[in-house]
Design a protein around this motif. Sequence first.
Motif, PDB file in Angstrom:
ATOM      1  N   HIS A 112     -81.946 -21.627  53.664  1.00  9.59           N
ATOM      2  CA  HIS A 112     -81.508 -22.862  53.019  1.00  9.59           C
ATOM      3  C   HIS A 112     -81.989 -24.008  53.898  1.00  9.59           C
ATOM      4  CE1 HIS A 112     -78.913 -25.482  50.613  1.00  9.59           C
ATOM      5  NE2 HIS A 112     -78.654 -26.100  51.747  1.00  9.59           N
ATOM      6  N   SER A 169     -83.106 -25.060  47.072  1.00 14.38           N
ATOM      7  CA  SER A 169     -82.143 -24.554  48.053  1.00 14.38           C
ATOM      8  C   SER A 169     -82.174 -25.433  49.297  1.00 14.38           C
ATOM      9  CB  SER A 169     -82.459 -23.100  48.424  1.00 14.38           C
ATOM     10  OG  SER A 169     -81.520 -22.602  49.355  1.00 14.38           O
ATOM     11  N   SER A 170     -81.679 -26.646  49.140  1.00 15.20           N
ATOM     12  CA  SER A 170     -81.771 -27.653  50.191  1.00 15.20           C
ATOM     13  C   SER A 170     -80.614 -28.631  50.077  1.00 15.20           C
ATOM     14  CB  SER A 170     -83.099 -28.416  50.089  1.00 15.20           C
ATOM     15  OG  SER A 170     -83.231 -29.007  48.815  1.00 15.20           O
ATOM     16  N   ASP A 171     -80.219 -29.174  51.208  1.00 10.61           N
ATOM     17  CA  ASP A 171     -79.180 -30.207  51.197  1.00 10.61           C
ATOM     18  C   ASP A 171     -79.709 -31.519  50.646  1.00 10.61           C
ATOM     19  OD1 ASP A 171     -77.353 -28.462  52.326  1.00 10.61           O
ATOM     20  OD2 ASP A 171     -77.800 -29.087  54.381  1.00 10.61           O
TER      21      ASP A 171
END
Length: 217
Positions: A112, A169-171
């Motif tokens: 992630h 899939s990342s902030d």
Amino acid sequence: MRINRPSITNVVMHNHASDDQVAEFFHTRLSRALAKEKGGIAVAFPGGSTPFPIIRKLAQMDLDWSRISVFPTDDRDVEEDHEASNTGKLRTMLEEKGALVTPLTEGVDMPHFAIVWLGMGADGHIASLFPNTHPDVKDPQAIRRITPDPLPPEAPFDRITLTIPALLSSDELVFLIRGAEKRQVFEDALNGKHDLPVRRLLAARQDSARDRVTCFT
């Protein structure tokens, strides 16, 4: 047939941003991400003539690069010592600072990401997800090998790329887009006027109710 899709509203635009301003933005975001984690973080950076000068500036800033794993968002199917290799250039700029730069390999799961940094082509491609590859927002693979059609004359190589699910899939997603033509393609994506790869990614990001997307122009 007329395209009529809902507008995308979770994008914050910063117009006429300088390289220094963009570098400062990433420094702030990376510092914040490192402060939140006891261990390391992973990020995905693009290649190309626009990002690399900013990455060089960022490399000179005060960051604990030994805690940052850097992946290319995509790369050309060439050896790392080839001038077209994104991985090779990222290694040159960041590994001496302590960062771990990892090439993309098919069949390997991705972490992630704290930040995914993307550019966009005038044809609406993101990473190496070109229109002819028909990227799937539910792709079961994190990494794919693809062949752009047509091959870009400035880089006529097969590619390896993160897929839309891996990018999501990342902030945080951050775009850097320069030029009026690309800006129009991006705005058309926001307004639902096409279904190019950038539109698919942005729509899926909004549907996932994640944090806002930032775009520098």
